[in-house]
Design an enzyme around this catalytic site. Structure first.
Site, PDB file in Angstrom:
ATOM      1  N   LYS A   1      99.690 -60.150  39.315  1.00 53.74           N
ATOM      2  CA  LYS A   1     100.913 -60.954  39.302  1.00 53.74           C
ATOM      3  C   LYS A   1     101.968 -60.342  40.226  1.00 53.74           C
ATOM      4  O   LYS A   1     101.774 -60.264  41.429  1.00 53.74           O
ATOM      5  CB  LYS A   1     101.404 -61.117  37.874  1.00 53.74           C
ATOM      6  CG  LYS A   1     100.320 -61.524  36.865  1.00 53.74           C
ATOM      7  CD  LYS A   1      99.593 -62.792  37.227  1.00 53.74           C
ATOM      8  CE  LYS A   1      98.767 -63.371  36.088  1.00 53.74           C
ATOM      9  NZ  LYS A   1      97.644 -62.554  35.620  1.00 53.74           N
TER      10      LYS A   1
ATOM     11  N   ARG B   1      83.299 -44.848  40.470  1.00 53.82           N
ATOM     12  CA  ARG B   1      83.541 -45.673  39.293  1.00 53.82           C
ATOM     13  C   ARG B   1      84.865 -45.296  38.624  1.00 53.82           C
ATOM     14  O   ARG B   1      85.417 -46.066  37.854  1.00 53.82           O
ATOM     15  CB  ARG B   1      82.387 -45.529  38.307  1.00 53.82           C
ATOM     16  CG  ARG B   1      82.385 -46.575  37.194  1.00 53.82           C
ATOM     17  CD  ARG B   1      81.096 -46.521  36.400  1.00 53.82           C
ATOM     18  NE  ARG B   1      80.908 -45.214  35.788  1.00 53.82           N
ATOM     19  CZ  ARG B   1      79.723 -44.698  35.499  1.00 53.82           C
ATOM     20  NH1 ARG B   1      78.616 -45.374  35.765  1.00 53.82           N
ATOM     21  NH2 ARG B   1      79.632 -43.516  34.938  1.00 53.82           N
TER      22      ARG B   1
ATOM     23  N   TYR C   1     100.021 -63.552  25.916  1.00 55.71           N
ATOM     24  CA  TYR C   1      99.075 -64.068  26.899  1.00 55.71           C
ATOM     25  C   TYR C   1      97.833 -64.603  26.195  1.00 55.71           C
ATOM     26  O   TYR C   1      97.171 -63.873  25.448  1.00 55.71           O
ATOM     27  CB  TYR C   1      98.725 -62.965  27.894  1.00 55.71           C
ATOM     28  CG  TYR C   1      97.697 -63.352  28.921  1.00 55.71           C
ATOM     29  CD1 TYR C   1      97.817 -64.523  29.666  1.00 55.71           C
ATOM     30  CD2 TYR C   1      96.590 -62.540  29.147  1.00 55.71           C
ATOM     31  CE1 TYR C   1      96.858 -64.881  30.599  1.00 55.71           C
ATOM     32  CE2 TYR C   1      95.633 -62.885  30.084  1.00 55.71           C
ATOM     33  CZ  TYR C   1      95.773 -64.058  30.797  1.00 55.71           C
ATOM     34  OH  TYR C   1      94.812 -64.410  31.718  1.00 55.71           O
TER      35      TYR C   1
END
Length: 383
Positions: free
Chosen positions: A206, A56, A108
């Site tokens: 991106k 994790r 954003y």
């Protein structure tokens, strides 16, 4: 999590292409292996000799990506996340209810919505201001209360430029830390930590990955302080990490980032210059244009190009903008940015009510196709 290696002697291009020269010691493979294990053995003394406890937070597949990002950003430590939003929201979750935060009006949209709802409901005090004006930042800082200044530069989708160095100086004087969403600048064009920021964030979906086939995010910190430790704990306890396969795919994409970003910048600069002169165009928003409001600051803090993103406002308004987006062939009408393919969208339709985005605006992510063909495709789609 991986820490910086200040002894790496080569350029960013070489670091990317060779992933810091990493060789798998067991097999001598030039590509790091993918580790799918979720848990790791303790030693006889009840310790974890490899440092890996549970995937994790500790999967070894994350480490080559984190080490590379740490090197590129000249940071102390990097953390890989399951998405850009997971990375960004971890920065705010590391704060405490009642903390005051400054954020840009133009940013954003998904994160802005999260701040307006989840973060505000949780008790953070979010104030949106014009981050292009250093004086406004200085005026709205509340010494002892403001704990974070969040910047995004260039700011999506108007590509506003914030002066990282000047804002960091004022923020630190007021006792606040500065985090910068540098997704569109990439580590190759801007290094926020070198300009005084405390944390840099990337939506690795991106430009870092660059192939529209991985969702991931990253944070790089300047130092290991209490705030950074809280962010690290948020990641581990929320399980906000990518799969090992996505981490490996991300590293593969990063190996060509310098080539992709260079071409995207070149294409965006060309298209911006050409469209600025077109009679159907009201305005081109691109930091590489001398006519752009933030051009001088962009020149100071961006090297090697001004990014692959631009926006175009059409004199025909929303009707003309929607028509163009619907009639391009090379430019794909899709959300996201930073891939090898060029994307276009009528951004106001995506963001909806309350957006600062004009309804005559097209957001354009330049890929690595032939620049003249991209320009021709846009021009043929004009009504």
């Amino acid at each position: 999590m991986s820490k910086s290696n200040n002894n790496y002697p080569y350029s960013s291009a070489t670091a990317l292409a060779q992933s810091l020269g990493a060789i798998d010691q067991e097999t001598q493979a030039v590509v790091p292996p993918i580790h799918v294990a979720t848990t790791y053995l303790r030693g006889k003394d009840n310790s974890y000799p490899t440092g890996n406890i549970y995937s994790r937070a500790d999967n070894p597949t994350y480490k080559p990506v984190e080490a590379l990002l740490c090197q590129l950003e000249a940071g102390h430590e990097a953390l890989l996340f399951g998405s850009g939003m997971a990375a960004a929201t971890a920065v705010f979750q590391g704060l405490r209810p009642g903390d005051h935060v400054l954020a840009p009006r133009v940013m954003y949209w998904a994160l802005r919505n999260w701040l307006l709802h989840f973060a505000t409901d949780w008790g953070l005090v979010i104030e949106f201001i014009d981050m292009t004006e250093v004086e406004q930042v200085e005026r709205h800082l509340q010494p002892g209360k403001t704990k974070l200044v969040w910047l995004e530069t260039p700011g999506n989708p108007l590509w506003c430029i914030s002066d990282i160095e000047a804002i960091a100086r004022h923020a630190h004087a007021a006792g606040a830390q500065v985090a910068v969403d540098s997704t569109c600048a990439t580590p190759l064009l801007t290094q926020p930590l070198q300009l005084g920021a405390d944390i840099v964030m990337h939506s690795a979906t991106k430009y870092l990955n660059g192939h529209s086939d991985v969702i991931a995010g990253a944070l790089i910190g300047a130092r290991d302080d209490t705030y950074w430790q809280r962010i690290r704990a948020v990641r581990a306890q929320n399980g906000a990490v990518p799969s090992p396969h996505d981490a490996a795919q991300l590293l593969r994409g990063m190996r060509t980032m310098h080539l992709r970003v260079r071409e995207a910048c070149r294409n965006a600069q060309f298209i911006a210059e050409q469209l600025e002169q077109h009679p159907a165009v009201a305005e081109v928003l691109y930091p590489g244009l001398p006519s752009f409001a933030g051009h001088e600051i962009a020149k100071q803090q961006m090297t090697g190009g001004f990014g692959g993103m631009l926006s175009v406002r059409l004199k025909g308004g929303a009707t003309a903008a929607i028509h163009v987006a619907a009639n391009t062939k090379l430019w794909k009408r899709a959300t996201s940015l930073g891939g090898v393919e060029s994307l276009i969208e009528h951004r106001a339709s995506i963001e909806g009510e309350g957006t600062p985005c004009p309804d005559d605006l097209l957001r354009m992510s330049c890929g690595i196709e032939d620049q003249q063909e991209l320009l021709n495709d846009f021009l043929q789609a004009l009504p």
